[in-house]
Scaffold this active site. Structure first.
Site, short mmCIF file in Angstrom:
data_model
loop_
_atom_site.label_atom_id
_atom_site.label_comp_id
_atom_site.label_asym_id
_atom_site.label_seq_id
_atom_site.Cartn_x
_atom_site.Cartn_y
_atom_site.Cartn_z
CB SER A 8 43.35 36.11 31.13
OG SER A 8 42.97 35.09 31.92
N GLY A 41 42.74 41.13 37.29
CA GLY A 41 43.02 40.54 38.18
C GLY A 41 44.57 40.21 38.42
N GLY A 42 45.05 39.15 37.69
CA GLY A 42 46.30 38.85 37.91
C GLY A 42 47.37 39.92 37.65
CD GLU A 83 35.59 40.01 36.12
OE1 GLU A 83 36.46 40.45 36.17
OE2 GLU A 83 35.40 39.18 37.45
CD GLU A 123 37.82 34.80 41.74
OE1 GLU A 123 37.99 35.64 42.73
OE2 GLU A 123 38.57 34.51 40.85
CG ASN A 140 39.30 41.40 42.27
OD1 ASN A 140 39.84 41.55 43.41
ND2 ASN A 140 38.62 40.54 41.74
CD1 TRP A 141 45.58 44.55 43.70
CD2 TRP A 141 46.06 44.78 45.90
NE1 TRP A 141 46.29 45.58 43.60
CE2 TRP A 141 46.67 45.90 44.89
CE3 TRP A 141 46.07 44.80 47.24
CZ2 TRP A 141 47.46 46.83 45.59
CZ3 TRP A 141 46.73 45.99 47.66
CH2 TRP A 141 47.69 46.91 46.88
CE LYS A 142 40.36 37.64 40.74
NZ LYS A 142 40.09 36.52 39.91
CG HIS A 199 34.84 38.05 41.30
ND1 HIS A 199 35.20 36.95 41.19
CD2 HIS A 199 35.48 38.79 40.75
CE1 HIS A 199 36.09 36.79 40.43
NE2 HIS A 199 36.41 38.03 39.81
N GLY A 258 41.44 34.09 35.48
CA GLY A 258 42.73 33.29 35.83
C GLY A 258 43.01 32.18 35.24
P1 13P Z 1 42.16 37.51 35.96
O1 13P Z 1 42.82 38.89 35.31
O2 13P Z 1 43.44 37.17 36.89
O3 13P Z 1 41.81 36.62 35.10
O4 13P Z 1 40.97 37.91 37.06
C1 13P Z 1 40.19 38.49 36.56
C2 13P Z 1 39.08 38.99 37.57
O5 13P Z 1 38.43 38.13 38.19
C3 13P Z 1 39.01 40.20 38.10
O6 13P Z 1 37.84 40.57 39.02
#
Ligand code: 13P
Length: 250
Positions: free
Chosen positions: A212, A233-234, A168, A99, A12-14, A97, A174
């Site tokens: 994470s 994510g990251g 999640e 967010e 997930n590149w966000k 998600h 994050g």
């Molecule tokens: P991180 O891997 O950066 O914690 O993000 C997880 C995420 O929200 C994937 O959708």
């Protein structure tokens, strides 16, 4: 992971990326996919879907979106419909998600409708559920994740055998704080039981973990019986780290 379910590792590149950087990152990921057999997807910002479709063409990489409109079409400025995503070869769409729930006020009911729109277009919704730190500390984890999933089950009925669930925990996203494999497995098992009560095909529904997940902790998380992959994510923004996670899922 269970041998009866094909693992899924989705990035997930966000809101990250750019034409040049996307190409470099995606080409590096594609060139490292040969040894693996799991499903691999990248969920990218909407403007880059066409680029991603071209880069993924003829490779094992699958294209994902990060959201989908709860509406089919019409006067909804800024929204992107499931059919539009499908036009660009999208196979997966993240819905719910944390967010989006947090910053865009998405309710359980809206998330359930988004999943429905995706399914109707032949797109697999990656349905995110997860508790905040305050909810975990109050002992509400089970109640919260089951409430979030129940809305999706209620709206989608037998079609839920086609979804992917992503657990999640909000406090792990994050933050560098990962759920321990035991903590994650415990919630995944609860979700599996909830799916089993709703669908005779629950054993084939994948439940992936996100929060994470990284090159160092992926193998232990993926070794749990009800963790069928990851939503990353990251670490999905670094080809080597993402590929290490993909290879841990084989
Ligand atoms: P991180 O891997 O950066 O914690 O993000 C997880 C995420 O929200 C994937 O959708």
């Amino acid at each position: 992971m269970s041998s009866s379910r094909q693992a899924l590792i989705a990035g997930n590149w966000k809101m990250n990326g750019g034409l040049a950087a996307n190409r470099t990152l995606t080409e590096a990921i594609v060139s490292g996919l040969n040894g693996s057999s799991c499903d691999v997807a990248l969920c990218v910002p909407s403007p880059y879907l066409a680029q991603m479709q071209a880069l993924a063409n003829g490779t094992r990489l699958q294209v994902g979106a990060q959201d989908v409109s709860p509406h089919a079409s019409g006067a909804f400025t800024g929204e992107v419909s499931a059919d539009m995503l499908r036009d660009f070869g999208v196979r997966f769409a993240i819905v719910g998600h944390s967010e989006r729930r947090q910053y865009h006020g998405e309710t359980d009911a809206v998330v359930a409708t988004k999943a429905q729109r995706a399914l109707a277009a032949g797109i697999t919704p990656l349905v995110c559920v997860g508790e905040t730190l305050a909810e975990r500390e109050a002992g509400d984890t089970e109640h919260v994740v089951k409430r979030q999933l129940a809305a999706v089950i209620h709206t989608n009925g037998h079609c839920i055998s086609e979804i992917v669930v992503a657990y999640e925990p909000v406090w792990a996203i994050g933050t560098g704080k990962t759920a321990t494999p035991e903590q994650a497995q415990q919630v995944h098992a609860l979700l599996r039981a909830q799916l089993k009560a709703a669908s005779p095909h629950a054993d084939r529904i994948r439940i992936v973990y996100g929060g994470s997940m990284n090159a160092a902790n992926a193998a232990q998380l993926l070794a749990q019986p009800d963790i069928d992959g990851g939503l990353i994510g990251g670490a999905s923004l670094k080809a080597a780290d993402f590929l290490t996670i993909v290879n841990a899922a084989v």
